[in-house]
Write a protein that holds these residues in place. Structure first.
Motif, PDB file in Angstrom:
ATOM      1  N   LYS A   8      63.766 -14.069  34.719  1.00 41.72           N
ATOM      2  CA  LYS A   8      64.461 -12.837  34.328  1.00 41.72           C
ATOM      3  C   LYS A   8      65.121 -13.006  32.959  1.00 41.72           C
ATOM      4  CE  LYS A   8      67.598  -9.355  36.160  1.00 41.72           C
ATOM      5  NZ  LYS A   8      68.382  -8.965  37.337  1.00 41.72           N
ATOM      6  N   VAL A   9      65.733 -14.161  32.719  1.00 42.69           N
ATOM      7  CA  VAL A   9      66.356 -14.442  31.426  1.00 42.69           C
ATOM      8  C   VAL A   9      65.301 -14.419  30.315  1.00 42.69           C
ATOM      9  CG1 VAL A   9      67.497 -16.252  30.058  1.00 42.69           C
ATOM     10  CG2 VAL A   9      68.354 -15.681  32.333  1.00 42.69           C
ATOM     11  N   LEU A  10      64.155 -15.058  30.552  1.00 44.70           N
ATOM     12  CA  LEU A  10      63.075 -15.062  29.562  1.00 44.70           C
ATOM     13  C   LEU A  10      62.592 -13.646  29.261  1.00 44.70           C
ATOM     14  CD1 LEU A  10      60.938 -18.089  30.780  1.00 44.70           C
ATOM     15  CD2 LEU A  10      62.269 -17.948  28.666  1.00 44.70           C
ATOM     16  N   ARG A  11      62.454 -12.835  30.308  1.00 42.64           N
ATOM     17  CA  ARG A  11      62.004 -11.456  30.126  1.00 42.64           C
ATOM     18  C   ARG A  11      63.010 -10.667  29.308  1.00 42.64           C
ATOM     19  NH1 ARG A  11      63.422  -6.918  32.651  1.00 42.64           N
ATOM     20  NH2 ARG A  11      64.293  -7.933  34.487  1.00 42.64           N
ATOM     21  N   LYS A  12      64.273 -10.839  29.617  1.00 38.08           N
ATOM     22  CA  LYS A  12      65.309 -10.110  28.888  1.00 38.08           C
ATOM     23  C   LYS A  12      65.415 -10.577  27.439  1.00 38.08           C
ATOM     24  CE  LYS A  12      67.980  -8.465  32.737  1.00 38.08           C
ATOM     25  NZ  LYS A  12      68.517  -7.152  32.474  1.00 38.08           N
ATOM     26  N   LYS A  13      65.207 -11.874  27.200  1.00 36.91           N
ATOM     27  CA  LYS A  13      65.204 -12.380  25.813  1.00 36.91           C
ATOM     28  C   LYS A  13      64.068 -11.752  25.016  1.00 36.91           C
ATOM     29  CE  LYS A  13      67.499 -16.829  26.174  1.00 36.91           C
ATOM     30  NZ  LYS A  13      67.370 -18.282  26.034  1.00 36.91           N
ATOM     31  N   ALA A  14      62.969 -11.458  25.701  1.00 41.34           N
ATOM     32  CA  ALA A  14      61.825 -10.810  25.058  1.00 41.34           C
ATOM     33  C   ALA A  14      62.061  -9.304  24.900  1.00 41.34           C
ATOM     34  CB  ALA A  14      60.559 -11.062  25.861  1.00 41.34           C
ATOM     35  N   LYS A  53      52.446 -16.140  27.319  1.00 35.42           N
ATOM     36  CA  LYS A  53      53.211 -15.000  26.808  1.00 35.42           C
ATOM     37  C   LYS A  53      54.402 -15.461  25.990  1.00 35.42           C
ATOM     38  CE  LYS A  53      54.694 -10.899  26.182  1.00 35.42           C
ATOM     39  NZ  LYS A  53      54.182 -10.218  25.032  1.00 35.42           N
ATOM     40  N   ILE A  54      55.074 -16.504  26.446  1.00 35.41           N
ATOM     41  CA  ILE A  54      56.260 -16.975  25.718  1.00 35.41           C
ATOM     42  C   ILE A  54      55.928 -18.148  24.794  1.00 35.41           C
ATOM     43  CG2 ILE A  54      57.861 -16.102  27.443  1.00 35.41           C
ATOM     44  CD1 ILE A  54      58.185 -18.999  28.417  1.00 35.41           C
ATOM     45  N   LYS A  55      54.612 -18.453  24.702  1.00 37.71           N
ATOM     46  CA  LYS A  55      54.110 -19.485  23.798  1.00 37.71           C
ATOM     47  C   LYS A  55      54.723 -20.861  24.062  1.00 37.71           C
ATOM     48  CE  LYS A  55      53.021 -16.149  20.217  1.00 37.71           C
ATOM     49  NZ  LYS A  55      53.231 -14.924  20.884  1.00 37.71           N
ATOM     50  N   ARG A  56      54.677 -21.262  25.327  1.00 39.71           N
ATOM     51  CA  ARG A  56      55.140 -22.597  25.740  1.00 39.71           C
ATOM     52  C   ARG A  56      54.014 -23.325  26.433  1.00 39.71           C
ATOM     53  NH1 ARG A  56      61.045 -22.365  26.174  1.00 39.71           N
ATOM     54  NH2 ARG A  56      61.503 -21.271  24.261  1.00 39.71           N
ATOM     55  N   SER A  57      54.053 -24.632  26.410  1.00 34.26           N
ATOM     56  CA  SER A  57      53.044 -25.446  27.063  1.00 34.26           C
ATOM     57  C   SER A  57      53.438 -25.725  28.515  1.00 34.26           C
ATOM     58  CB  SER A  57      52.892 -26.769  26.307  1.00 34.26           C
ATOM     59  OG  SER A  57      52.037 -27.614  27.020  1.00 34.26           O
TER      60      SER A  57
END
Length: 59
Positions: A8-14, A53-57
């Motif tokens: 949820k935090v990642l989505r909101k940061k996006a 989507k968040i460009k992480r490995s």
């Protein structure tokens, strides 16, 4: 913090709502909601979609 809370935090940061974020990663909005509320577990496939989507490995 749980995986769902982190998601949820990642989505909101996006700066995305659930509908847009779910569409971007190729899952349903209801599944995303279930993940964010820890009602469902993440599959490896979904983890990879989110990572792209968040460009992480995932490695």
């Amino acid at each position: 913090m749980s995986i769902g809370e982190n998601l949820k935090v990642l989505r909101k940061k996006a700066k995305k709502n659930q509908t847009k974020f779910a569409k971007d990663i190729g899952i349903s909005r209801t599944y995303l909601s279930d993940l964010e509320h820890n009602r469902k577990s993440l599959s490896i496939d979904t983890i990879e979609k989110i990572a792209k989507k968040i460009k992480r490995s995932c490695n």
